[in-house]
Design a protein around this motif. Structure first.
Motif, PDB file in Angstrom:
ATOM      1  N   ALA A  52       0.831  -1.204   0.000  1.00  0.00           N
ATOM      2  CA  ALA A  52       0.000   0.000   0.000  1.00  0.00           C
ATOM      3  C   ALA A  52       0.867   1.257   0.000  1.00  0.00           C
ATOM      4  O   ALA A  52       0.558   2.241  -0.680  1.00  0.00           O
ATOM      5  CB  ALA A  52      -0.951  -0.003   1.192  1.00  0.00           C
ATOM      6  N   GLN A  53       1.968   1.212   0.753  1.00  0.00           N
ATOM      7  CA  GLN A  53       2.862   2.370   0.763  1.00  0.00           C
ATOM      8  C   GLN A  53       3.532   2.541  -0.601  1.00  0.00           C
ATOM      9  O   GLN A  53       3.685   3.664  -1.091  1.00  0.00           O
ATOM     10  CB  GLN A  53       3.924   2.254   1.867  1.00  0.00           C
ATOM     11  N   GLY A 113       0.217   0.414  12.766  1.00  0.00           N
ATOM     12  CA  GLY A 113       0.061  -0.999  12.468  1.00  0.00           C
ATOM     13  C   GLY A 113       1.270  -1.848  12.762  1.00  0.00           C
ATOM     14  O   GLY A 113       1.397  -2.948  12.260  1.00  0.00           O
ATOM     15  N   GLY A 114       2.211  -1.342  13.529  1.00  0.00           N
ATOM     16  CA  GLY A 114       3.383  -2.129  13.863  1.00  0.00           C
ATOM     17  C   GLY A 114       4.315  -2.331  12.684  1.00  0.00           C
ATOM     18  O   GLY A 114       4.991  -3.339  12.591  1.00  0.00           O
ATOM     19  N   THR A 115       4.388  -1.333  11.811  1.00  0.00           N
ATOM     20  CA  THR A 115       5.219  -1.484  10.613  1.00  0.00           C
ATOM     21  C   THR A 115       6.613  -0.904  10.803  1.00  0.00           C
ATOM     22  O   THR A 115       7.403  -0.906   9.875  1.00  0.00           O
ATOM     23  CB  THR A 115       4.550  -0.792   9.409  1.00  0.00           C
ATOM     24  N   ASP A 116       6.930  -0.406  12.006  1.00  0.00           N
ATOM     25  CA  ASP A 116       8.218   0.245  12.233  1.00  0.00           C
ATOM     26  C   ASP A 116       9.391  -0.676  11.902  1.00  0.00           C
ATOM     27  O   ASP A 116      10.381  -0.234  11.339  1.00  0.00           O
ATOM     28  CB  ASP A 116       8.336   0.708  13.695  1.00  0.00           C
ATOM     29  N   GLY A 117       9.290  -1.944  12.262  1.00  0.00           N
ATOM     30  CA  GLY A 117      10.391  -2.860  12.026  1.00  0.00           C
ATOM     31  C   GLY A 117      10.337  -3.552  10.673  1.00  0.00           C
ATOM     32  O   GLY A 117      11.135  -4.442  10.403  1.00  0.00           O
ATOM     33  N   MET A 118       9.406  -3.152   9.838  1.00  0.00           N
ATOM     34  CA  MET A 118       9.232  -3.809   8.553  1.00  0.00           C
ATOM     35  C   MET A 118      10.304  -3.323   7.567  1.00  0.00           C
ATOM     36  O   MET A 118      10.483  -2.119   7.394  1.00  0.00           O
ATOM     37  CB  MET A 118       7.831  -3.497   8.003  1.00  0.00           C
ATOM     38  N   PRO A 119      11.011  -4.232   6.931  1.00  0.00           N
ATOM     39  CA  PRO A 119      12.100  -3.831   6.037  1.00  0.00           C
ATOM     40  C   PRO A 119      11.620  -2.934   4.891  1.00  0.00           C
ATOM     41  O   PRO A 119      10.640  -3.230   4.231  1.00  0.00           O
ATOM     42  CB  PRO A 119      12.627  -5.154   5.476  1.00  0.00           C
ATOM     43  N   MET A 121      10.241   0.018   4.829  1.00  0.00           N
ATOM     44  CA  MET A 121       9.124   0.962   5.002  1.00  0.00           C
ATOM     45  C   MET A 121       9.666   2.365   5.254  1.00  0.00           C
ATOM     46  O   MET A 121      10.616   2.549   6.016  1.00  0.00           O
ATOM     47  CB  MET A 121       8.227   0.540   6.157  1.00  0.00           C
ATOM     48  N   MET A 122       9.023   3.346   4.626  1.00  0.00           N
ATOM     49  CA  MET A 122       9.374   4.739   4.828  1.00  0.00           C
ATOM     50  C   MET A 122       8.609   5.273   6.043  1.00  0.00           C
ATOM     51  O   MET A 122       7.476   4.872   6.294  1.00  0.00           O
ATOM     52  CB  MET A 122       8.996   5.573   3.604  1.00  0.00           C
ATOM     53  N   GLN A 126       9.543  10.782   5.976  1.00  0.00           N
ATOM     54  CA  GLN A 126      10.078  10.538   4.628  1.00  0.00           C
ATOM     55  C   GLN A 126       8.987  10.661   3.572  1.00  0.00           C
ATOM     56  O   GLN A 126       9.217  11.215   2.494  1.00  0.00           O
ATOM     57  CB  GLN A 126      10.720   9.148   4.556  1.00  0.00           C
ATOM     58  N   MET A 127       7.800  10.142   3.888  1.00  0.00           N
ATOM     59  CA  MET A 127       6.690  10.232   2.942  1.00  0.00           C
ATOM     60  C   MET A 127       6.280  11.688   2.721  1.00  0.00           C
ATOM     61  O   MET A 127       6.000  12.102   1.589  1.00  0.00           O
ATOM     62  CB  MET A 127       5.508   9.399   3.431  1.00  0.00           C
TER      63      MET A 127
END
Length: 194
Positions: A52-53, A113-119, A121-122, A126-127
């Motif tokens: 989605a990002q 959504g707990g995406t901080d540690g997701m490889p 991800m901006m 940054q967005m």
């Protein structure tokens, strides 16, 4: 002659068999709900906001990029990843799992959504920086960020291939790795040509 008749009779049956296999062998519960593990759920749950990002970034590129090559790439990314989001969402629903919320342009739901540690991800910052850029500065920032984003998706896809159980999810992970590796090469070539 007999061989030709046999081929004419068998070919449609083989095609039907492959179609049924692609749809879960005619037993929608076995492929969708039985043949999966926690890694498959994690893969789909994390890859949906990740995709989605990427789609959100691609939409920014269509509005702000200077290079037609960047705009063309952005269209390719949206065209590939939108349907993959729908496919993974469908799996999660079938498996009785929660589907991540990607409303709000991709950023609103993702920060929580707990995406901080997701490889790859901006961050929101940054967005925002990407969204406020334009022209050649946007192109360079978009390409650099999307290379990092794709590298993260490839890492996630490789984990799925190593540890997943669902044949459909593993197949999608292979497709993601192959497609995004090729797009990384394209992006590096565009960056070098600027």
């Amino acid at each position: 002659m007999n061989r030709t008749k046999i081929v004419k009779l068998v070919a449609p049956l083989l095609a039907l068999g492959m179609a049924l296999t692609a749809c879960g062998g005619g037993d929608s519960t076995s492929a969708a709900s039985g043949d999966h593990n926690d890694q498959d759920v994690t893969f789909a749950t994390e890859m949906i906001p990740h995709h989605a990002q990427a789609v959100q970034m691609a939409e920014m590129a269509l509005a702000n990029a200077e290079s037609q090559d960047v705009k063309d790439l952005a269209e390719d990314i949206s065209a590939a990843q939108g349907p993959e989001i729908e496919q993974m969402s469908s799996w999660l629903e079938t498996w009785g799992e929660d589907v991540p919320d990607t409303d709000g342009g991709g950023m609103g739901g993702m920060d929580h959504g707990g995406t901080d540690g997701m490889p790859g991800m901006m961050s929101s910052g940054q967005m925002d920086e990407l969204d406020s850029a334009s022209g050649s500065a946007f192109d360079e920032m978009f390409l650099s960020m999307m290379i990092e984003h794709h590298e993260g998706a490839i890492e996630m896809a490789q984990t799925e291939q190593a540890d997943g159980e669902s044949p459909d999810a593993i197949d999608l992970a292979e497709t993601i790795e192959e497609t995004q590796a090729a797009e990384i090469e394209t992006m590096k070539a565009i960056l070098e040509s600027q």
